[in-house]
Every structure is written in C-alpha cells, then in structure tokens.
Design an enzyme around this catalytic site. Structure first.
Site, mmCIF file in Angstrom:
data_model
loop_
_atom_site.group_PDB
_atom_site.id
_atom_site.type_symbol
_atom_site.label_atom_id
_atom_site.label_comp_id
_atom_site.label_asym_id
_atom_site.label_seq_id
_atom_site.Cartn_x
_atom_site.Cartn_y
_atom_site.Cartn_z
ATOM 1 N N ASN A 13 42.936 4.488 27.883
ATOM 2 C CA ASN A 13 44.121 4.944 27.157
ATOM 3 C C ASN A 13 44.023 4.739 25.654
ATOM 4 O O ASN A 13 45.009 4.867 24.955
ATOM 5 C CB ASN A 13 45.367 4.231 27.702
ATOM 6 C CG ASN A 13 46.641 4.825 27.163
ATOM 7 O OD1 ASN A 13 46.765 6.029 26.995
ATOM 8 N ND2 ASN A 13 47.615 3.975 26.876
ATOM 9 N N ALA A 14 42.848 4.428 25.144
ATOM 10 C CA ALA A 14 42.731 4.280 23.693
ATOM 11 C C ALA A 14 42.877 5.651 23.056
ATOM 12 O O ALA A 14 42.316 6.634 23.528
ATOM 13 C CB ALA A 14 41.384 3.668 23.328
ATOM 14 N N TYR A 79 41.618 16.987 17.906
ATOM 15 C CA TYR A 79 42.340 16.185 18.893
ATOM 16 C C TYR A 79 42.304 16.876 20.256
ATOM 17 O O TYR A 79 41.967 16.258 21.273
ATOM 18 C CB TYR A 79 43.782 15.966 18.435
ATOM 19 C CG TYR A 79 44.628 15.198 19.419
ATOM 20 C CD1 TYR A 79 44.628 13.806 19.419
ATOM 21 C CD2 TYR A 79 45.428 15.853 20.356
ATOM 22 C CE1 TYR A 79 45.399 13.090 20.315
ATOM 23 C CE2 TYR A 79 46.200 15.145 21.259
ATOM 24 C CZ TYR A 79 46.187 13.768 21.243
ATOM 25 O OH TYR A 79 46.944 13.062 22.141
ATOM 26 N N PRO A 109 49.494 14.198 29.980
ATOM 27 C CA PRO A 109 50.933 14.366 29.781
ATOM 28 C C PRO A 109 51.254 15.270 28.595
ATOM 29 O O PRO A 109 50.413 15.505 27.722
ATOM 30 C CB PRO A 109 51.419 12.941 29.513
ATOM 31 C CG PRO A 109 50.234 12.244 28.930
ATOM 32 C CD PRO A 109 49.027 12.871 29.580
#
Length: 174
Positions: A13-14, A79, A109
């Site tokens: 989750n970094a 990103y 998500p």
C-alpha cells in the site's frame, strides 16, 4: 518477520500522489519517483516475504492500485501507468505463486477519503466524488473491509483478480 511470528498477509500500500500534471510537465525525476514507490516498492516487499510464504505454502498478497490504473487519467499518466503496473504484477504473481499456496490480487479503488487525497483539498475530493455513480468518496473502513474479505477465508478461491470498489467510477471489467 521473526518478531511478528511470520507474515501471512502482505498489503502493498505504499504510494504517493501523482499530482495533476500533463505529459509535458512530468520530468524523469517525478516519473521515476512514482515507479520506485508504487512498482519497485511492491516488488521489493513481496520478494522479502516470499521465502517464508513459500516454505509454509501459504500467503496472501494484495497490491493497492487505483481505478486510474485500469482506465488511465489525463492529468497524471505516470501515476496511472504505475498503478497499472501494480495490477500487472498482481496478475503475473498470481500465476507464478499459486502452486506455492500464495494468492495474489489487486485492489483498485476509486476516490477514498485519506490523508493523501485530502492533500488536494476537501473541495477537490468532493468534486471528484461527484463523478462516480453513488456521488461520494469511500471511507478507509470500506476499503479495509474488501481487504479483510480477499485475504480471509472467504477469499480463499480468489487469485489474479482486480477488485474495484469505486462507486461506479468507472464501470470496468465484467
């Protein structure tokens, strides 16, 4: 790992925001920073836990991606592509690691209320949430519930999948 008694579950989750930048505004340093954190971070953390997971023939790994990794994003292509790479890693690792009892998935998500997203400001978060079908952002607890599902007993037949709790923004997959 010794102090914790081993690692059964790894949540990669970094992450850092991609900021709103056109392709002309993204320099190599910004691009490399996102890939180092989002992609190499997943890779390095996963490699660190694999020997023990393989030895025990059990493990659950989830890469936190983004809905932007599935559909792109016009103001932060670096990103979006880094998150797409984390999805590709999860699918590849699912194939490679399933014979060792290790299940790997990705969670992509939509907009989530978090310290990172609030960095853009409450109004920007609200405006982005209006683009999904339920007209709100996800709370961190809602995303955590998906992680509990996919890493727990009910997720024991799931690997190589991309879960997309995104409020319908966008509707992807089948």
């Amino acid at each position: 790992m010794e102090a914790a008694g081993g690692v059964d579950i790894l949540i990669n989750n970094a992450g850092v925001p991609g900021f709103n930048a056109s392709i002309e505004e993204i320099d190599y340093a910004a691009y490399q920073r996102l890939y180092d954190i989002h992609v190499w971070g997943c890779f390095a953390a996963t490699r660190a836990v694999l020997p023990e997971m393989k030895e025990r023939r059990f493990g659950r790994i989830v890469n936190i991606a983004s809905n932007r990794g599935q559909v792109g994003f016009e103001r932060s292509s670096h990103y979006a592509s880094a998150k797409a790479a984390s999805i590709g890693l999860a699918k590849s690792w699912a194939r490679e690691l399933a014979p060792h009892g290790i299940l790997v998935n990705a969670l992509a998500p939509g907009v989530v209320r978090s310290a990172m997203t609030l960095g853009y400001g409450e109004e920007a978060l609200h405006d982005e949430a209006q683009t999904n079908l339920v007209k709100r952002w996800a709370e961190p607890e809602e995303i955590a519930a998906w992680l509990v599902f996919v890493t727990g007993p009910d997720g024991g037949f799931m690997t190589g999948q991309v879960l997309t709790p995104n409020g319908g923004d966008p509707i992807v997959g089948i």
